[in-house]
Design an enzyme around this catalytic site. Sequence first.
Site, PDB file in Angstrom:
ATOM      1  N   LEU A  13      30.013 -31.409  34.910  1.00 51.53           N
ATOM      2  CA  LEU A  13      28.910 -30.976  34.052  1.00 51.53           C
ATOM      3  C   LEU A  13      28.186 -32.173  33.445  1.00 51.53           C
ATOM      4  O   LEU A  13      26.975 -32.128  33.218  1.00 51.53           O
ATOM      5  CB  LEU A  13      29.437 -30.060  32.947  1.00 51.53           C
ATOM      6  CG  LEU A  13      30.041 -28.727  33.400  1.00 51.53           C
ATOM      7  CD1 LEU A  13      30.499 -27.925  32.181  1.00 51.53           C
ATOM      8  CD2 LEU A  13      29.053 -27.918  34.219  1.00 51.53           C
ATOM      9  N   ASP A  55      35.974 -46.375  28.082  1.00 46.14           N
ATOM     10  CA  ASP A  55      37.179 -45.557  28.019  1.00 46.14           C
ATOM     11  C   ASP A  55      37.238 -44.991  26.608  1.00 46.14           C
ATOM     12  O   ASP A  55      37.469 -45.734  25.642  1.00 46.14           O
ATOM     13  CB  ASP A  55      38.410 -46.420  28.315  1.00 46.14           C
ATOM     14  CG  ASP A  55      39.722 -45.646  28.201  1.00 46.14           C
ATOM     15  OD1 ASP A  55      39.700 -44.474  27.781  1.00 46.14           O
ATOM     16  OD2 ASP A  55      40.784 -46.238  28.502  1.00 46.14           O
ATOM     17  N   ASN A  82      31.915 -35.012  26.213  1.00 44.02           N
ATOM     18  CA  ASN A  82      32.240 -34.292  27.433  1.00 44.02           C
ATOM     19  C   ASN A  82      33.397 -34.915  28.210  1.00 44.02           C
ATOM     20  O   ASN A  82      33.979 -34.267  29.082  1.00 44.02           O
ATOM     21  CB  ASN A  82      30.985 -34.236  28.332  1.00 44.02           C
ATOM     22  CG  ASN A  82      31.252 -33.598  29.666  1.00 44.02           C
ATOM     23  OD1 ASN A  82      31.609 -32.424  29.751  1.00 44.02           O
ATOM     24  ND2 ASN A  82      31.108 -34.378  30.736  1.00 44.02           N
ATOM     25  N   SER A 133      34.646 -28.107  24.634  1.00 43.88           N
ATOM     26  CA  SER A 133      35.989 -27.547  24.578  1.00 43.88           C
ATOM     27  C   SER A 133      36.208 -26.761  25.865  1.00 43.88           C
ATOM     28  O   SER A 133      35.959 -27.263  26.958  1.00 43.88           O
ATOM     29  CB  SER A 133      36.130 -26.664  23.330  1.00 43.88           C
ATOM     30  OG  SER A 133      37.403 -26.080  23.240  1.00 43.88           O
ATOM     31  N   TYR A 147      47.041 -29.289  28.140  1.00 43.27           N
ATOM     32  CA  TYR A 147      45.579 -29.367  28.179  1.00 43.27           C
ATOM     33  C   TYR A 147      44.960 -28.525  27.071  1.00 43.27           C
ATOM     34  O   TYR A 147      44.085 -28.988  26.322  1.00 43.27           O
ATOM     35  CB  TYR A 147      45.072 -28.890  29.539  1.00 43.27           C
ATOM     36  CG  TYR A 147      43.596 -28.600  29.594  1.00 43.27           C
ATOM     37  CD1 TYR A 147      42.666 -29.638  29.578  1.00 43.27           C
ATOM     38  CD2 TYR A 147      43.112 -27.293  29.658  1.00 43.27           C
ATOM     39  CE1 TYR A 147      41.300 -29.383  29.629  1.00 43.27           C
ATOM     40  CE2 TYR A 147      41.753 -27.024  29.711  1.00 43.27           C
ATOM     41  CZ  TYR A 147      40.855 -28.065  29.693  1.00 43.27           C
ATOM     42  OH  TYR A 147      39.503 -27.804  29.730  1.00 43.27           O
ATOM     43  N   LYS A 151      42.481 -29.049  23.438  1.00 40.22           N
ATOM     44  CA  LYS A 151      41.249 -28.334  23.112  1.00 40.22           C
ATOM     45  C   LYS A 151      41.387 -27.562  21.800  1.00 40.22           C
ATOM     46  O   LYS A 151      40.430 -27.470  21.025  1.00 40.22           O
ATOM     47  CB  LYS A 151      40.868 -27.392  24.257  1.00 40.22           C
ATOM     48  CG  LYS A 151      40.535 -28.107  25.563  1.00 40.22           C
ATOM     49  CD  LYS A 151      39.368 -29.071  25.404  1.00 40.22           C
ATOM     50  CE  LYS A 151      38.928 -29.659  26.731  1.00 40.22           C
ATOM     51  NZ  LYS A 151      37.796 -30.609  26.585  1.00 40.22           N
ATOM     52  N   THR A 182      33.650 -27.389  39.386  1.00 38.52           N
ATOM     53  CA  THR A 182      33.502 -28.831  39.267  1.00 38.52           C
ATOM     54  C   THR A 182      34.776 -29.486  39.797  1.00 38.52           C
ATOM     55  O   THR A 182      35.696 -28.809  40.249  1.00 38.52           O
ATOM     56  CB  THR A 182      33.274 -29.253  37.807  1.00 38.52           C
ATOM     57  OG1 THR A 182      34.478 -29.044  37.058  1.00 38.52           O
ATOM     58  CG2 THR A 182      32.133 -28.466  37.171  1.00 38.52           C
TER      59      THR A 182
END
Length: 277
Positions: A13, A55, A82, A133, A147, A151, A182
């Site tokens: 994205l 980074d 992002n 998120s 993961y 978020k 993606t």
Amino acid sequence: MKTWFLTGASRGLGAVWTNAILARGDRLAAAARDTTELEPLAEQYGERFLPIKLDVSDAEAVRAAVKTVEATFGGIDVLVNNAGHMLTAAVEEATDDQIRAQMEVNYLGALWTTRAVLPGMRARRSGRILQVSSLGGLLAYPALGIYQASKWALEAVSESLAAEVAAYGIHVTLIEPVMFPTTLMTQSPQSAKDPAYAHAHEALYAGAASSGFSPGNPATTADALFALVDAPEPPIRALFGTGGLEAVRTEYAGRLASLENWDHVARLAQGHTSDDQ
């Protein structure tokens, strides 16, 4: 003309948004670990485009990058956090280093960039901070716990931040993509699978197959992004893609029902008896 600072700008994205922001005529500082894919845009858009090798887990490097952007463009109007990756692993399967890396990029990386842009935004008494998120920032599934923890942490700090900075004309919005094709999963580090958790991975993929979510078009997410940035009063949260709202309704209804069913334990902890009103 707005000035944007976008992390994770070279793929997924982020790459879509990079091109759309520049096509709309705005200025963009685009950060990525590898800026090779961004070099043609530098030739095309000249002084409106600043690629930055970064980074986001390096807090000192983030602060230096923000200073460079502010010196180049005179300020940052819109920050889009992002940068991130998705570790697929049962909680016990993930290594210590994988867990740290997941939090350092998805949560701390966004926190470092957010903190770095705040002084300038406060001074100008305006700014937009968009945190990418996930639907997984509202729900949790097996084999995605690490993961999704990153978020959920981003969701919590962003909600607190929104209340803290509203007085300075700064708006904070959490973008929660549902399902978009993606390279997020295929290009993310993965854990070694333990047969003891085969059922967890099977449940994850079975749930994804039966969710009813339809893959969205990454290209059209730019229109949604601009709608949020241009809104006078943007929301604290916005789902990107369909199907997520129904999933959240179901999940939250279940949470409330469980809390109500076990309210007697809450009252017991408070020192109330079943006869107390």
